[in-house]
Write a protein that holds these residues in place. Sequence first.
Motif, PDB file in Angstrom:
ATOM      1  N   MET A  13       0.830  -1.198   0.000  1.00 10.38           N
ATOM      2  CA  MET A  13       0.000   0.000   0.000  1.00 10.38           C
ATOM      3  C   MET A  13       0.866   1.250   0.000  1.00 10.38           C
ATOM      4  O   MET A  13       0.547   2.245  -0.648  1.00 10.38           O
ATOM      5  CB  MET A  13      -0.947  -0.009   1.203  1.00 10.38           C
ATOM      6  CG  MET A  13      -2.091  -1.000   1.085  1.00 10.38           C
ATOM      7  SD  MET A  13      -3.081  -1.085   2.598  1.00 10.38           S
ATOM      8  CE  MET A  13      -4.397  -2.194   2.100  1.00 10.38           C
ATOM      9  N   ARG A  14       1.977   1.186   0.740  1.00 11.36           N
ATOM     10  CA  ARG A  14       2.879   2.345   0.775  1.00 11.36           C
ATOM     11  C   ARG A  14       3.495   2.582  -0.601  1.00 11.36           C
ATOM     12  O   ARG A  14       3.516   3.706  -1.100  1.00 11.36           O
ATOM     13  CB  ARG A  14       3.977   2.104   1.814  1.00 11.36           C
ATOM     14  CG  ARG A  14       4.920   3.297   2.013  1.00 11.36           C
ATOM     15  CD  ARG A  14       6.083   2.943   2.905  1.00 11.36           C
ATOM     16  NE  ARG A  14       6.972   1.959   2.302  1.00 11.36           N
ATOM     17  CZ  ARG A  14       7.883   2.261   1.375  1.00 11.36           C
ATOM     18  NH1 ARG A  14       8.039   3.512   0.946  1.00 11.36           N
ATOM     19  NH2 ARG A  14       8.649   1.311   0.874  1.00 11.36           N
ATOM     20  N   LYS A  15       3.961   1.509  -1.238  1.00 10.61           N
ATOM     21  CA  LYS A  15       4.590   1.642  -2.554  1.00 10.61           C
ATOM     22  C   LYS A  15       3.589   2.078  -3.626  1.00 10.61           C
ATOM     23  O   LYS A  15       3.929   2.820  -4.549  1.00 10.61           O
ATOM     24  CB  LYS A  15       5.236   0.312  -2.966  1.00 10.61           C
ATOM     25  CG  LYS A  15       6.474  -0.050  -2.155  1.00 10.61           C
ATOM     26  CD  LYS A  15       7.061  -1.366  -2.631  1.00 10.61           C
ATOM     27  CE  LYS A  15       8.329  -1.707  -1.843  1.00 10.61           C
ATOM     28  NZ  LYS A  15       8.907  -3.012  -2.293  1.00 10.61           N
ATOM     29  N   ASP A  16       2.352   1.619  -3.500  1.00 13.15           N
ATOM     30  CA  ASP A  16       1.319   1.944  -4.493  1.00 13.15           C
ATOM     31  C   ASP A  16       0.663   3.297  -4.249  1.00 13.15           C
ATOM     32  O   ASP A  16      -0.252   3.681  -4.975  1.00 13.15           O
ATOM     33  CB  ASP A  16       0.235   0.864  -4.497  1.00 13.15           C
ATOM     34  CG  ASP A  16       0.745  -0.477  -4.989  1.00 13.15           C
ATOM     35  OD1 ASP A  16       1.827  -0.493  -5.603  1.00 13.15           O
ATOM     36  OD2 ASP A  16       0.062  -1.487  -4.766  1.00 13.15           O
ATOM     37  N   GLU A  17       1.117   4.013  -3.205  1.00 17.30           N
ATOM     38  CA  GLU A  17       0.498   5.297  -2.824  1.00 17.30           C
ATOM     39  C   GLU A  17      -1.012   5.119  -2.654  1.00 17.30           C
ATOM     40  O   GLU A  17      -1.828   5.832  -3.230  1.00 17.30           O
ATOM     41  CB  GLU A  17       0.813   6.385  -3.864  1.00 17.30           C
ATOM     42  CG  GLU A  17       2.300   6.688  -3.965  1.00 17.30           C
ATOM     43  CD  GLU A  17       2.605   7.821  -4.929  1.00 17.30           C
ATOM     44  OE1 GLU A  17       1.705   8.206  -5.700  1.00 17.30           O
ATOM     45  OE2 GLU A  17       3.736   8.327  -4.891  1.00 17.30           O
ATOM     46  N   PHE A  18      -1.348   4.117  -1.841  1.00 18.01           N
ATOM     47  CA  PHE A  18      -2.745   3.741  -1.631  1.00 18.01           C
ATOM     48  C   PHE A  18      -3.588   4.914  -1.126  1.00 18.01           C
ATOM     49  O   PHE A  18      -4.768   5.026  -1.441  1.00 18.01           O
ATOM     50  CB  PHE A  18      -2.809   2.573  -0.634  1.00 18.01           C
ATOM     51  CG  PHE A  18      -4.187   2.046  -0.364  1.00 18.01           C
ATOM     52  CD1 PHE A  18      -4.833   1.249  -1.293  1.00 18.01           C
ATOM     53  CD2 PHE A  18      -4.836   2.337   0.827  1.00 18.01           C
ATOM     54  CE1 PHE A  18      -6.109   0.755  -1.053  1.00 18.01           C
ATOM     55  CE2 PHE A  18      -6.109   1.850   1.081  1.00 18.01           C
ATOM     56  CZ  PHE A  18      -6.747   1.053   0.144  1.00 18.01           C
ATOM     57  N   TYR A  19      -2.980   5.815  -0.347  1.00 21.00           N
ATOM     58  CA  TYR A  19      -3.733   6.926   0.238  1.00 21.00           C
ATOM     59  C   TYR A  19      -3.583   8.214  -0.573  1.00 21.00           C
ATOM     60  O   TYR A  19      -3.621   9.316  -0.014  1.00 21.00           O
ATOM     61  CB  TYR A  19      -3.314   7.126   1.697  1.00 21.00           C
ATOM     62  CG  TYR A  19      -3.673   5.921   2.548  1.00 21.00           C
ATOM     63  CD1 TYR A  19      -4.975   5.710   2.987  1.00 21.00           C
ATOM     64  CD2 TYR A  19      -2.713   4.965   2.860  1.00 21.00           C
ATOM     65  CE1 TYR A  19      -5.316   4.593   3.735  1.00 21.00           C
ATOM     66  CE2 TYR A  19      -3.038   3.843   3.609  1.00 21.00           C
ATOM     67  CZ  TYR A  19      -4.342   3.662   4.039  1.00 21.00           C
ATOM     68  OH  TYR A  19      -4.678   2.547   4.764  1.00 21.00           O
ATOM     69  N   GLU A  20      -3.462   8.065  -1.864  1.00 19.11           N
ATOM     70  CA  GLU A  20      -3.423   9.219  -2.763  1.00 19.11           C
ATOM     71  C   GLU A  20      -4.715  10.027  -2.614  1.00 19.11           C
ATOM     72  O   GLU A  20      -5.814   9.464  -2.514  1.00 19.11           O
ATOM     73  CB  GLU A  20      -3.290   8.711  -4.206  1.00 19.11           C
ATOM     74  CG  GLU A  20      -3.305   9.792  -5.255  1.00 19.11           C
ATOM     75  CD  GLU A  20      -3.253   9.181  -6.652  1.00 19.11           C
ATOM     76  OE1 GLU A  20      -2.148   9.141  -7.223  1.00 19.11           O
ATOM     77  OE2 GLU A  20      -4.305   8.712  -7.146  1.00 19.11           O
ATOM     78  N   ASP A  21      -4.605  11.345  -2.592  1.00 21.63           N
ATOM     79  CA  ASP A  21      -5.748  12.257  -2.437  1.00 21.63           C
ATOM     80  C   ASP A  21      -6.423  12.118  -1.074  1.00 21.63           C
ATOM     81  O   ASP A  21      -7.604  12.442  -0.922  1.00 21.63           O
ATOM     82  CB  ASP A  21      -6.785  12.053  -3.543  1.00 21.63           C
ATOM     83  CG  ASP A  21      -6.310  12.584  -4.881  1.00 21.63           C
ATOM     84  OD1 ASP A  21      -5.500  13.522  -4.886  1.00 21.63           O
ATOM     85  OD2 ASP A  21      -6.738  12.057  -5.925  1.00 21.63           O
ATOM     86  N   VAL A  22      -5.674  11.621  -0.085  1.00 17.57           N
ATOM     87  CA  VAL A  22      -6.188  11.513   1.284  1.00 17.57           C
ATOM     88  C   VAL A  22      -5.252  12.273   2.217  1.00 17.57           C
ATOM     89  O   VAL A  22      -4.047  12.024   2.238  1.00 17.57           O
ATOM     90  CB  VAL A  22      -6.285  10.045   1.738  1.00 17.57           C
ATOM     91  CG1 VAL A  22      -6.758   9.969   3.197  1.00 17.57           C
ATOM     92  CG2 VAL A  22      -7.219   9.260   0.836  1.00 17.57           C
ATOM     93  N   VAL A  23      -5.823  13.211   2.972  1.00 20.89           N
ATOM     94  CA  VAL A  23      -5.067  13.985   3.958  1.00 20.89           C
ATOM     95  C   VAL A  23      -5.558  13.586   5.340  1.00 20.89           C
ATOM     96  O   VAL A  23      -6.771  13.496   5.572  1.00 20.89           O
ATOM     97  CB  VAL A  23      -5.260  15.500   3.745  1.00 20.89           C
ATOM     98  CG1 VAL A  23      -4.501  16.291   4.796  1.00 20.89           C
ATOM     99  CG2 VAL A  23      -4.826  15.904   2.341  1.00 20.89           C
ATOM    100  N   PHE A  24      -4.639  13.335   6.267  1.00 21.38           N
ATOM    101  CA  PHE A  24      -5.007  12.880   7.610  1.00 21.38           C
ATOM    102  C   PHE A  24      -4.868  14.011   8.633  1.00 21.38           C
ATOM    103  O   PHE A  24      -3.837  14.655   8.716  1.00 21.38           O
ATOM    104  CB  PHE A  24      -4.112  11.717   8.046  1.00 21.38           C
ATOM    105  CG  PHE A  24      -4.407  10.426   7.341  1.00 21.38           C
ATOM    106  CD1 PHE A  24      -5.313   9.520   7.877  1.00 21.38           C
ATOM    107  CD2 PHE A  24      -3.778  10.124   6.148  1.00 21.38           C
ATOM    108  CE1 PHE A  24      -5.580   8.323   7.234  1.00 21.38           C
ATOM    109  CE2 PHE A  24      -4.037   8.924   5.495  1.00 21.38           C
ATOM    110  CZ  PHE A  24      -4.939   8.022   6.044  1.00 21.38           C
ATOM    111  N   LYS A  25      -5.939  14.218   9.403  1.00 23.24           N
ATOM    112  CA  LYS A  25      -5.832  15.047  10.593  1.00 23.24           C
ATOM    113  C   LYS A  25      -5.412  14.175  11.771  1.00 23.24           C
ATOM    114  O   LYS A  25      -4.674  14.603  12.637  1.00 23.24           O
ATOM    115  CB  LYS A  25      -7.180  15.720  10.895  1.00 23.24           C
ATOM    116  CG  LYS A  25      -7.462  16.964  10.069  1.00 23.24           C
ATOM    117  CD  LYS A  25      -8.713  17.660  10.581  1.00 23.24           C
ATOM    118  CE  LYS A  25      -8.963  18.956   9.829  1.00 23.24           C
ATOM    119  NZ  LYS A  25     -10.199  19.632  10.299  1.00 23.24           N
TER     120      LYS A  25
END
Length: 285
Positions: A13-25
């Motif tokens: 998931m890290r390599k695939d940029e799984f959280y693209e377009d996701v910003v975490f508070k």
Amino acid sequence: MKSERQIHFLEKMRKDEFYEDVVFKEGKDYLKIFMSNWAVKLQRHKKINRNTTIKKFKDLLIPLGEVEFPIVIDYVFSRRGILDLSFSDSDGKGYYIMANICDYNKLNTYIVGRRNSQIEPLIDRDFTLEITTEKIDLIETGILRLKEDGTNSDGAVNLYYNNKNNTTEAELSSYKFNRTIKIQYPTMSLEFDKKVEEFLFNSNEEHWYYYNVCPILKWITEMLEENVSSISIKAEVGKEVCSEIEVVNGIVHKYTKTEIVNEGEMHTIKVIFAKNLNEFLEENK
């Protein structure tokens, strides 16, 4: 302790940029662990490969067709296989996500919802989605009207989508009076479903619809026009069928209605026949 497979998915998931377009508070670690566990269970128990349907986290939200990216995760809590998450999209619309990966029957489903949103003020709407080996399908929508003070009102509408049979069932439930109306019709569009939803909410104010659903049949056939084929409508009060109509391929096969004589006496009339829909509607104007 993380399993080898879970560690594998976390790294992938890290390599695939799984959280693209996701910003975490907040809650980044909670979500990462939950998603890796979910991926492991989907592959092991449902034969669903993450690379086919959920390549990115946002793939869970795209089927709604209304979320604007990027999104901001405002809150995440995950415990004992249950996810509770809230986020806002780039337009400021607030949503929540709920998922349970400990229940095998619910493993490949999840809920995305919004309450009293700027899209629909005084409405609580949730979407149940199902992850398959090929895509993510919308299988249910729940709608609850809210009072001006933000509390729940009586009456809710649920829409169930049968993607195999290409049919939709709309169900109105009145909790206060223990009564329901169910309409099954050919799947049309979300715009059409909203018209059915609005009609049913208004029907909840007219109690006589529960004793004779013929006016509902007239309304929906006018809306469907040439798409009329098979429709069924059933109204129940206290779990007893008070009115019902069944139409198969343009032929009415069953018609039940209840006539109220007085406060303590009602007569239920059930007719079974094979009558052309237009002829039936003409006779029951």
